[in-house]
Design a protein around this motif. Structure first.
Motif, short mmCIF file in Angstrom:
data_model
loop_
_atom_site.label_atom_id
_atom_site.label_comp_id
_atom_site.label_asym_id
_atom_site.label_seq_id
_atom_site.Cartn_x
_atom_site.Cartn_y
_atom_site.Cartn_z
N LEU A 181 7.32 58.98 14.07
CA LEU A 181 8.76 59.18 14.26
C LEU A 181 9.13 58.78 15.69
CD1 LEU A 181 9.51 62.59 12.49
CD2 LEU A 181 10.24 60.32 11.77
N PRO A 182 9.55 57.54 15.91
CA PRO A 182 9.91 57.11 17.26
C PRO A 182 11.08 57.92 17.82
CG PRO A 182 9.64 55.24 15.78
CD PRO A 182 9.62 56.47 14.92
N SER A 183 11.07 58.11 19.12
CA SER A 183 12.16 58.83 19.77
C SER A 183 13.43 57.99 19.76
CB SER A 183 11.77 59.15 21.23
OG SER A 183 12.88 59.64 21.95
N ARG A 184 14.55 58.65 19.58
CA ARG A 184 15.83 57.94 19.62
C ARG A 184 16.12 57.36 21.00
NH1 ARG A 184 16.87 63.28 20.35
NH2 ARG A 184 18.48 63.86 21.87
N ARG A 185 15.44 57.88 22.03
CA ARG A 185 15.63 57.38 23.39
C ARG A 185 14.69 56.24 23.73
NH1 ARG A 185 14.61 62.73 26.64
NH2 ARG A 185 13.22 63.08 24.85
N GLY A 186 13.72 55.96 22.87
CA GLY A 186 12.73 54.96 23.16
C GLY A 186 11.47 55.59 23.71
N THR A 187 10.35 54.91 23.54
CA THR A 187 9.06 55.48 23.92
C THR A 187 8.95 55.76 25.40
OG1 THR A 187 7.97 54.40 22.04
CG2 THR A 187 6.56 55.13 23.86
N LEU A 188 9.29 54.77 26.24
CA LEU A 188 9.15 54.95 27.68
C LEU A 188 10.08 56.04 28.20
CD1 LEU A 188 8.75 51.28 28.99
CD2 LEU A 188 6.98 53.05 28.71
N ALA A 189 11.29 56.09 27.68
CA ALA A 189 12.24 57.11 28.11
C ALA A 189 11.78 58.50 27.71
CB ALA A 189 13.63 56.83 27.54
N PHE A 190 11.01 58.59 26.64
CA PHE A 190 10.47 59.89 26.23
C PHE A 190 9.24 60.25 27.05
CE2 PHE A 190 7.77 62.67 23.76
CZ PHE A 190 8.66 63.58 23.20
N LEU A 191 8.38 59.28 27.30
CA LEU A 191 7.12 59.57 27.98
C LEU A 191 7.30 59.85 29.47
CD1 LEU A 191 4.61 57.04 26.40
CD2 LEU A 191 4.90 59.46 25.88
N ALA A 192 8.29 59.23 30.09
CA ALA A 192 8.47 59.42 31.55
C ALA A 192 8.71 60.88 31.91
CB ALA A 192 9.60 58.53 32.06
N PRO A 193 9.70 61.57 31.31
CA PRO A 193 9.86 62.99 31.64
C PRO A 193 8.69 63.84 31.16
CG PRO A 193 11.38 62.35 29.89
CD PRO A 193 10.78 61.09 30.42
N THR A 194 8.05 63.44 30.07
CA THR A 194 6.87 64.16 29.60
C THR A 194 5.77 64.12 30.66
OG1 THR A 194 7.38 63.65 27.30
CG2 THR A 194 5.12 64.29 27.79
N ALA A 195 5.58 62.95 31.27
CA ALA A 195 4.58 62.82 32.32
C ALA A 195 4.91 63.68 33.52
CB ALA A 195 4.46 61.35 32.73
N LEU A 196 6.19 63.75 33.88
CA LEU A 196 6.59 64.59 35.01
C LEU A 196 6.37 66.06 34.71
CD1 LEU A 196 9.89 62.79 36.13
CD2 LEU A 196 7.67 62.78 37.29
N ILE A 197 6.67 66.47 33.48
CA ILE A 197 6.44 67.86 33.10
C ILE A 197 4.94 68.18 33.16
CG2 ILE A 197 6.50 69.49 31.17
CD1 ILE A 197 9.14 68.13 30.32
N GLY A 198 4.12 67.28 32.62
CA GLY A 198 2.69 67.49 32.63
C GLY A 198 2.14 67.58 34.05
N ALA A 199 2.62 66.70 34.92
CA ALA A 199 2.15 66.72 36.30
C ALA A 199 2.63 67.96 37.05
CB ALA A 199 2.60 65.46 37.02
#
Length: 235
Positions: A181-199
């Motif tokens: 289920l791809p994100s409506r915002r796009g993969t990179l737009a989803f992963l960027a904040p996810t990476a910041l949260i993880g870090a």
């Protein structure tokens, strides 16, 4: 998986501290592999489940398998004593600069509340809200154990393997559900904040040697997912 004997470590906080219960070498090797094995395994599993069960049922089944891994892997590798220690009072204070630690803890739930919760709350019934909260509890607790607690307990003095490496794995694992289920915002737009949260959450957990500070923000962030709750309810 059997738990290996703990290696004693010098720590003034004593029994309640994660550092007093550092796992043995075999466990450390297995934990180091988790940020590769779990994302790769989940990325392979989700599309298979979606093809066999349909997109929605396959997606939900994939998450069920992921949550089993989130809970059983830390328990199997660390044991209940070490897992309980992760939820005790932090062994160290919040890291400096304090404003950065506060941002790491507050920005994710505030951002999710503004972008996900507020636009959907007016149309959400009690079932949707309850489902969002229930999914958040299961997901947040499991992910904190797997991606923060497991590595904090295993590598309390190693910022790369205790903090940065699991943040990479946390980010990469999200490619699995996105493959179905791809994100409506796009993969990179989803992963960027996810990476910041993880870090950000990983930094706080590793520096404090505890999940006490990071669990609540993670739970609040996930609980804002009312769209996700509708998907779970098939609405």
């Amino acid at each position: 998986m059997p738990t290996l004997p703990a290696t004693a470590a010098s720590n003034p906080r004593g029994r309640g501290s994660v550092q007093a219960l550092i796992p043995g070498r075999g466990v450390r090797a297995l934990v180091t592999a988790v940020p590769i094995v779990v994302p790769v395994g989940m990325r392979a599993l989700f599309p298979v489940l979606a093809r066999r069960l349909g997109t929605r049922r396959g997606h939900l089944t994939g998450f069920a398998v992921y949550w089993i891994v989130c809970y059983l892997l830390p328990l199997g590798l660390l044991g209940r004593t070490r897992v309980r220690a992760l939820l005790h009072q932090p062994a160290r204070p919040l890291p400096s600069p304090r404003w950065l630690a506060a941002a790491a803890l507050l920005v994710p739930p505030l951002g999710a509340a503004g972008s996900e919760l507020a636009p959907e709350l007016g149309n959400a019934d009690p079932a949707v809200v309850a489902t969002a909260a229930s999914v958040a509890v299961v997901n947040a607790a499991g992910e904190e154990l797997l991606w923060r607690g497991l590595f904090v307990a295993t590598f309390p003095d190693d910022p790369v393997r205790g903090w940065l490496w699991p943040a990479v794995g946390f980010t990469a694992w999200h490619l699995a559900p996105l493959a179905v289920l791809p994100s409506r915002r796009g993969t990179l737009a989803f992963l960027a904040p996810t990476a910041l949260i993880g870090a950000g959450l990983g930094w706080v957990a590793w520096r404090t040697q505890s999940l006490r500070w990071t669990l609540s923000p993670h739970l609040a962030t996930d609980a804002s997912g009312l769209r996700v709750a509708r998907f779970w309810l098939d609405r």
